[in-house]
Write a protein that holds these residues in place. Structure first.
Motif, mmCIF file in Angstrom:
data_model
loop_
_atom_site.group_PDB
_atom_site.id
_atom_site.type_symbol
_atom_site.label_atom_id
_atom_site.label_comp_id
_atom_site.label_asym_id
_atom_site.label_seq_id
_atom_site.Cartn_x
_atom_site.Cartn_y
_atom_site.Cartn_z
ATOM 1 N N LEU A 91 4.016 7.332 -15.841
ATOM 2 C CA LEU A 91 3.779 8.422 -14.892
ATOM 3 C C LEU A 91 4.807 8.415 -13.758
ATOM 4 C CD1 LEU A 91 -0.116 8.263 -14.774
ATOM 5 C CD2 LEU A 91 1.264 10.157 -15.649
ATOM 6 N N LEU A 92 5.197 7.232 -13.276
ATOM 7 C CA LEU A 92 6.206 7.164 -12.218
ATOM 8 C C LEU A 92 7.548 7.694 -12.699
ATOM 9 C CD1 LEU A 92 5.533 3.712 -10.468
ATOM 10 C CD2 LEU A 92 4.817 5.997 -9.747
ATOM 11 N N SER A 93 7.845 7.456 -13.979
ATOM 12 C CA SER A 93 9.085 7.986 -14.541
ATOM 13 C C SER A 93 9.057 9.506 -14.595
ATOM 14 C CB SER A 93 9.301 7.410 -15.946
ATOM 15 O OG SER A 93 10.526 7.851 -16.496
ATOM 16 N N GLN A 94 7.859 10.073 -14.783
ATOM 17 C CA GLN A 94 7.699 11.528 -14.829
ATOM 18 C C GLN A 94 7.621 12.146 -13.433
ATOM 19 O OE1 GLN A 94 7.503 13.267 -17.904
ATOM 20 N NE2 GLN A 94 8.156 11.270 -18.676
ATOM 21 N N HIS A 95 7.308 11.321 -12.421
ATOM 22 C CA HIS A 95 7.102 11.826 -11.062
ATOM 23 C C HIS A 95 7.884 10.980 -10.059
ATOM 24 C CE1 HIS A 95 3.759 14.485 -12.309
ATOM 25 N NE2 HIS A 95 3.487 13.519 -13.172
ATOM 26 N N PRO A 96 9.192 11.202 -9.964
ATOM 27 C CA PRO A 96 10.023 10.401 -9.051
ATOM 28 C C PRO A 96 9.613 10.533 -7.589
ATOM 29 C CG PRO A 96 11.242 12.291 -9.932
ATOM 30 C CD PRO A 96 9.983 12.188 -10.721
ATOM 31 N N GLU A 97 8.977 11.657 -7.231
ATOM 32 C CA GLU A 97 8.558 11.829 -5.839
ATOM 33 C C GLU A 97 7.453 10.834 -5.472
ATOM 34 O OE1 GLU A 97 5.670 14.201 -8.246
ATOM 35 O OE2 GLU A 97 7.834 13.797 -8.294
ATOM 36 N N VAL A 98 6.627 10.474 -6.441
ATOM 37 C CA VAL A 98 5.583 9.476 -6.201
ATOM 38 C C VAL A 98 6.207 8.097 -6.018
ATOM 39 C CG1 VAL A 98 3.565 8.322 -7.201
ATOM 40 C CG2 VAL A 98 3.849 10.800 -7.443
ATOM 41 N N LYS A 99 7.220 7.806 -6.822
ATOM 42 C CA LYS A 99 7.920 6.531 -6.694
ATOM 43 C C LYS A 99 8.582 6.409 -5.324
ATOM 44 C CE LYS A 99 10.232 5.519 -10.323
ATOM 45 N NZ LYS A 99 11.325 5.460 -11.335
ATOM 46 N N ARG A 100 9.190 7.506 -4.862
ATOM 47 C CA ARG A 100 9.812 7.495 -3.531
ATOM 48 C C ARG A 100 8.764 7.274 -2.442
ATOM 49 N NH1 ARG A 100 12.908 11.758 -5.771
ATOM 50 N NH2 ARG A 100 11.521 13.303 -4.828
ATOM 51 N N ALA A 101 7.601 7.893 -2.606
ATOM 52 C CA ALA A 101 6.543 7.736 -1.604
ATOM 53 C C ALA A 101 6.041 6.294 -1.551
ATOM 54 C CB ALA A 101 5.393 8.695 -1.913
ATOM 55 N N ILE A 102 5.972 5.626 -2.698
ATOM 56 C CA ILE A 102 5.574 4.212 -2.728
ATOM 57 C C ILE A 102 6.595 3.366 -1.986
ATOM 58 C CG2 ILE A 102 5.248 2.196 -4.226
ATOM 59 C CD1 ILE A 102 4.088 4.061 -6.340
ATOM 60 N N LEU A 103 7.872 3.632 -2.223
ATOM 61 C CA LEU A 103 8.932 2.878 -1.541
ATOM 62 C C LEU A 103 8.888 3.117 -0.035
ATOM 63 C CD1 LEU A 103 11.924 3.395 -4.019
ATOM 64 C CD2 LEU A 103 10.793 1.231 -3.464
ATOM 65 N N GLU A 104 8.684 4.354 0.372
ATOM 66 C CA GLU A 104 8.632 4.668 1.801
ATOM 67 C C GLU A 104 7.458 3.969 2.468
ATOM 68 O OE1 GLU A 104 8.506 8.888 1.943
ATOM 69 O OE2 GLU A 104 10.597 9.151 1.280
ATOM 70 N N GLU A 105 6.288 3.986 1.813
ATOM 71 C CA GLU A 105 5.117 3.322 2.380
ATOM 72 C C GLU A 105 5.334 1.820 2.460
ATOM 73 O OE1 GLU A 105 0.417 3.735 1.653
ATOM 74 O OE2 GLU A 105 1.460 2.767 -0.010
ATOM 75 N N SER A 106 5.872 1.219 1.407
ATOM 76 C CA SER A 106 6.079 -0.227 1.412
ATOM 77 C C SER A 106 7.139 -0.636 2.429
ATOM 78 C CB SER A 106 6.453 -0.712 0.009
ATOM 79 O OG SER A 106 7.670 -0.140 -0.426
ATOM 80 N N ASP A 107 8.169 0.187 2.598
ATOM 81 C CA ASP A 107 9.180 -0.110 3.627
ATOM 82 C C ASP A 107 8.558 -0.074 5.014
ATOM 83 O OD1 ASP A 107 11.256 -0.540 1.873
ATOM 84 O OD2 ASP A 107 12.087 1.492 2.042
ATOM 85 N N ARG A 108 7.675 0.887 5.224
ATOM 86 C CA ARG A 108 7.027 1.012 6.528
ATOM 87 C C ARG A 108 6.120 -0.181 6.812
ATOM 88 N NH1 ARG A 108 4.683 5.242 5.483
ATOM 89 N NH2 ARG A 108 2.514 4.568 5.245
ATOM 90 N N VAL A 109 5.414 -0.650 5.786
ATOM 91 C CA VAL A 109 4.463 -1.752 5.969
ATOM 92 C C VAL A 109 5.161 -3.108 5.972
ATOM 93 C CG1 VAL A 109 2.486 -2.950 4.955
ATOM 94 C CG2 VAL A 109 2.544 -0.451 4.991
ATOM 95 N N MET A 110 6.098 -3.293 5.042
ATOM 96 C CA MET A 110 6.732 -4.594 4.854
ATOM 97 C C MET A 110 8.023 -4.754 5.630
ATOM 98 S SD MET A 110 6.151 -4.887 0.715
ATOM 99 C CE MET A 110 6.976 -6.482 0.602
ATOM 100 N N GLY A 111 8.674 -3.624 5.937
ATOM 101 C CA GLY A 111 9.956 -3.711 6.608
ATOM 102 C C GLY A 111 11.035 -4.209 5.660
ATOM 103 N N GLN A 112 12.187 -4.538 6.216
ATOM 104 C CA GLN A 112 13.297 -5.067 5.436
ATOM 105 C C GLN A 112 13.813 -6.333 6.100
ATOM 106 O OE1 GLN A 112 16.114 -1.818 5.150
ATOM 107 N NE2 GLN A 112 15.086 -0.979 3.358
ATOM 108 N N SER A 113 14.525 -7.138 5.319
ATOM 109 C CA SER A 113 15.073 -8.382 5.861
ATOM 110 C C SER A 113 16.248 -8.075 6.787
ATOM 111 C CB SER A 113 15.531 -9.288 4.725
ATOM 112 O OG SER A 113 16.632 -8.703 4.049
ATOM 113 N N GLY A 114 16.748 -9.116 7.426
ATOM 114 C CA GLY A 114 17.862 -8.920 8.347
ATOM 115 C C GLY A 114 19.097 -8.369 7.674
ATOM 116 N N SER A 115 19.285 -8.655 6.384
ATOM 117 C CA SER A 115 20.446 -8.160 5.647
ATOM 118 C C SER A 115 20.249 -6.732 5.153
ATOM 119 C CB SER A 115 20.734 -9.067 4.446
ATOM 120 O OG SER A 115 19.615 -9.096 3.571
#
Length: 263
Positions: A91-115
């Motif tokens: 389903l994620l392969s069929q709906h790239p917008e959902v995959k992007r939303a998962i990445l955006e949410e996880s980036d917001r919650v988890m953040g990114q490393s110093g690099s």
């Protein structure tokens, strides 16, 4: 075509063919369960350990019963999780917008490393904050439940068709065939439906004991893979066909192309 019962009885008596393979497989599972129990016993202090097996061992002194518990954890949570994740990545392969939303949410919650790179593994507390990911998992199993049907007995046999119920217009509305994780969100927060409307985990006194563990496993694996890799189905126009069986298994598997993400 079903073979006569006498065939497998003969194989079992002489310990040959598929019956020998089955016996060897059971021995292997028993050996694994026994080693896990012995390992925990050597650690001692069951009350201070946080794993499920230690919790049981603190109150149960029956190795055969403990073996059954280990096997239940190993088998009940394997094929169903694999089935759910297979449907999810289709389903994620069929709906790239959902995959992007998962990445955006996880980036917001988890953040990114110093690099600037993404961490792959989320903590339990972080995953609890990812309401959109939780909605995606639930919506995936609404359309493609790992257990597509189940039978119950109450004076007479009754069959519950989870696959059909998840696609009924009078239950889910005119968009019942659409993949819409947003249907599970209210003001950005995950809001569950009645378990008898969404019977993927059953409900009431017969609710799946491994429900929360299964959801945690699916979210952990899905999140780690989505953040590290871009996974695309090799044949996106091909609709998965399920092989008959208790667990929904895609006939021929689901070939994918995997590319590691940059950053």
């Amino acid at each position: 075509m079903t073979s006569s019962p006498i065939v497998w009885k003969i194989k079992r008596f002489f310990n040959i063919g598929s019956e020998r393979q089955l016996r060897d497989a059971v021995k292997m599972v028993d050996s694994l369960a026994k080693s896990m129990i012995e390992q925990r016993r050597e650690m001692g202090n069951f009350s201070t350990q946080k794993d499920l097996l230690s919790r049981f061992m603190a109150n149960i002194d029956d190795d055969q019963y403990l073996r059954d518990i280990v096997v239940s954890f190993l088998l009940a949570g394997r094929d169903t999780i694999a089935s759910g994740l297979t449907s999810l990545f289709y389903l994620l392969s069929q709906h790239p917008e959902v995959k992007r939303a998962i990445l955006e949410e996880s980036d917001r919650v988890m953040g990114q490393s110093g690099s600037g790179s993404r961490s792959w593994v989320a903590s339990f507390e972080q995953m609890r904050e990812m309401h959109y990911l939780h909605a995606v998992i639930y919506e995936t199993m609404r359309l493609y439940p790992p257990i597509q049907f189940d039978s119950k007995y109450c004076q007479e046999m009754m069959c519950c068709q989870m696959y059909a119920m998840g696609r009924m217009e009078r239950v889910w509305g005119s968009d019942c065939l659409e993949f819409k994780p947003e249907r599970w969100l209210k003001n950005g927060l995950f809001t569950p439906e009645c378990p008898f409307k969404y019977p993927v985990f059953q409900g009431g006194e017969r609710v799946c004991l491994g429900k929360e563990l299964a959801l945690l496993e699916m979210k952990s694996v899905a999140l780690a893979l989505v953040r590290r890799f871009d996974i695309q189905v090799s044949e996106p126009d091909r609709t998965p066909r399920f092989a008959p069986g208790l667990t929904a298994t895609v006939r021929g598997g689901l070939p994918v192309r995997i590319q590691e993400r940059n950053g």
